[in-house]
Design a protein around this motif. Structure first.
Motif, PDB file in Angstrom:
ATOM      1  N   ALA A   1      -8.087  -4.721  26.888  1.00  0.00           N
ATOM      2  CA  ALA A   1      -7.297  -5.953  26.912  1.00  0.00           C
ATOM      3  C   ALA A   1      -7.664  -6.843  28.090  1.00  0.00           C
ATOM      4  O   ALA A   1      -7.206  -7.988  28.175  1.00  0.00           O
ATOM      5  N   GLY A   2      -8.483  -6.340  28.998  1.00  0.00           N
ATOM      6  CA  GLY A   2      -8.858  -7.091  30.193  1.00  0.00           C
ATOM      7  C   GLY A   2     -10.063  -7.987  29.972  1.00  0.00           C
ATOM      8  O   GLY A   2     -10.564  -8.141  28.852  1.00  0.00           O
TER       9      GLY A   2
ATOM     10  N   ASN B   1     -15.135  -5.020  34.639  1.00  0.00           N
ATOM     11  CA  ASN B   1     -13.786  -5.322  34.187  1.00  0.00           C
ATOM     12  C   ASN B   1     -12.897  -5.674  35.370  1.00  0.00           C
ATOM     13  O   ASN B   1     -12.684  -4.859  36.273  1.00  0.00           O
TER      14      ASN B   1
ATOM     15  N   SER C   1      -9.752  -6.079  35.517  1.00  0.00           N
ATOM     16  CA  SER C   1      -8.400  -5.525  35.506  1.00  0.00           C
ATOM     17  C   SER C   1      -8.329  -4.108  36.051  1.00  0.00           C
ATOM     18  O   SER C   1      -7.237  -3.550  36.173  1.00  0.00           O
ATOM     19  N   THR C   2      -9.475  -3.511  36.406  1.00  0.00           N
ATOM     20  CA  THR C   2      -9.490  -2.093  36.786  1.00  0.00           C
ATOM     21  C   THR C   2      -8.643  -1.838  38.029  1.00  0.00           C
ATOM     22  O   THR C   2      -8.800  -2.493  39.060  1.00  0.00           O
TER      23      THR C   2
ATOM     24  N   SER D   1      -5.416   2.045  35.210  1.00  0.00           N
ATOM     25  CA  SER D   1      -6.220   1.630  34.059  1.00  0.00           C
ATOM     26  C   SER D   1      -6.346   2.741  33.018  1.00  0.00           C
ATOM     27  O   SER D   1      -6.500   3.920  33.347  1.00  0.00           O
ATOM     28  N   THR D   2      -6.280   2.323  31.762  1.00  0.00           N
ATOM     29  CA  THR D   2      -6.522   3.192  30.615  1.00  0.00           C
ATOM     30  C   THR D   2      -7.554   2.505  29.734  1.00  0.00           C
ATOM     31  O   THR D   2      -7.899   1.335  29.954  1.00  0.00           O
TER      32      THR D   2
ATOM     33  N   ASP E   1      -7.091   1.430  26.763  1.00  0.00           N
ATOM     34  CA  ASP E   1      -6.435   0.284  26.124  1.00  0.00           C
ATOM     35  C   ASP E   1      -6.281  -0.884  27.086  1.00  0.00           C
ATOM     36  O   ASP E   1      -6.496  -2.040  26.701  1.00  0.00           O
ATOM     37  N   SER E   2      -5.907  -0.607  28.335  1.00  0.00           N
ATOM     38  CA  SER E   2      -5.737  -1.713  29.284  1.00  0.00           C
ATOM     39  C   SER E   2      -7.072  -2.374  29.605  1.00  0.00           C
ATOM     40  O   SER E   2      -7.150  -3.593  29.780  1.00  0.00           O
TER      41      SER E   2
END
Length: 303
Positions: free
Chosen positions: A84-85, A70, A72-73, A77-78, A80-81
């Motif tokens: 969405a990444g 991922n 977006s990490t 980060s959660t 949910d995030s």
């Protein structure tokens, strides 16, 4: 032999056979089933001194980590995030975050240069009972403060560090044949307490099966997939300056935050782990093609 006697013998034999089969243990690696696993193939995305499990919301609070999958990490980060990444894992509905301490040769960062292998396996004998990870579970495997003896005797150690013909090293080998890769294997706990998605030490909600029986302990009765990181680093020759951002080779550890699409992960667990197959990221066993694949040609669950 009379018809009555033949019937009695046949009935008795059938009963004995049924009793033997009922008492027989599940298939082991040396008879009917050789594997019960599938792969996630994910490449490095970024290197950050962040750890959203140990230091959530605190960018720069950790030693340097190499993140896979991922993109977006980060420290904030959660689940949910992450969902969405975007991910570079071969299975696009695996939005999970995977990371480990960055490896250096002196001051030079050494980055894996091809998709890395994260196995999802059965850690218990009765592989048919392994369940999918619950949504949002996270945990840390190994310890950045481990001693060499703790690393050597850890239930998660498989091969330790290896290169060329050198294996079972509990610290970095002194020398690796030029052109070879430095590899490490380490297994995660695969028994969950059935309640907590995390714990204060990020480990206590997970446990290893009993080594002798390969059965989950009563405190952690739920068998989930056993992750096995198999990372390969393009470094060879003189290894005297090789180090992890956390220290020596025996401080190897890694983190996992589950952000899979639930039905996709369940399909892979059911088909490959429970089904006793050796699957690629699509859920296909090339040695048993008649069993088909869990996912479609696009590595997604057929809709």
């Amino acid at each position: 032999m009379s018809r009555t006697l033949r019937s009695l013998v046949a009935t008795t034999a059938a009963g004995l056979l049924a009793a033997v089969l009922a008492a027989a243990p599940p298939a082991r690696a040396d008879d009917l089933v050789t594997h019960h696993e599938f792969q996630a193939n994910c490449s490095p995305t970024v290197h950050r001194p962040d750890d959203p499990i140990v230091f959530p919301g605190l960018p720069g609070a950790s030693h340097m980590h190499t993140f896979l999958g991922n993109s977006s990490t980060n420290a904030g980060s959660t689940t949910d995030s992450l969902k969405a990444g975007q991910t570079n894992c071969r299975t696009p509905d695996d939005k999970s975050a995977y990371w480990f301490p960055s490896l250096y040769n002196g001051d030079q960062l050494v980055v894996p240069n091809f998709p890395q292998v994260i196995y999802y396996k059965s850690g218990i004998l009765r592989y048919q009972e392994v369940r999918s990870f619950p949504a949002g579970i996270r945990f840390v495997v190994g310890s950045p403060t481990a001693t060499q003896e703790q690393f050597r005797t850890a239930p998660g150690a498989v091969e330790g560090w290896e290169c060329g013909d050198s294996a079972h090293n509990w610290d970095f080998p002194a020398w690796c044949p030029p052109g070879s890769q430095l590899n490490v294997r380490y297994q995660a706990p695969s028994c969950w307490n059935g309640r907590d998605l995390d714990s204060p030490d990020h480990k206590s909600h997970m446990a290893y099966p009993d080594r002798a029986t390969l059965v989950c302990p009563a405190t952690h009765p739920v068998p989930v997939p056993m992750l096995e990181f198999k990372m390969a680093f393009p470094v060879s020759g003189d290894m005297s300056r090789v180090r992890l951002s956390s220290g020596r080779g025996y401080t190897w550890h890694y983190d996992f935050m589950n952000a899979w699409d639930g039905p996709t992960l369940q399909a892979l667990v059911s088909h490959c782990v429970n089904g006793g197959l050796q699957c690629d990221p699509r859920g296909y066993d090339q040695y048993k093609p008649h069993r088909g694949a869990a996912l479609g040609p696009d590595y997604r669950l057929p809709r």
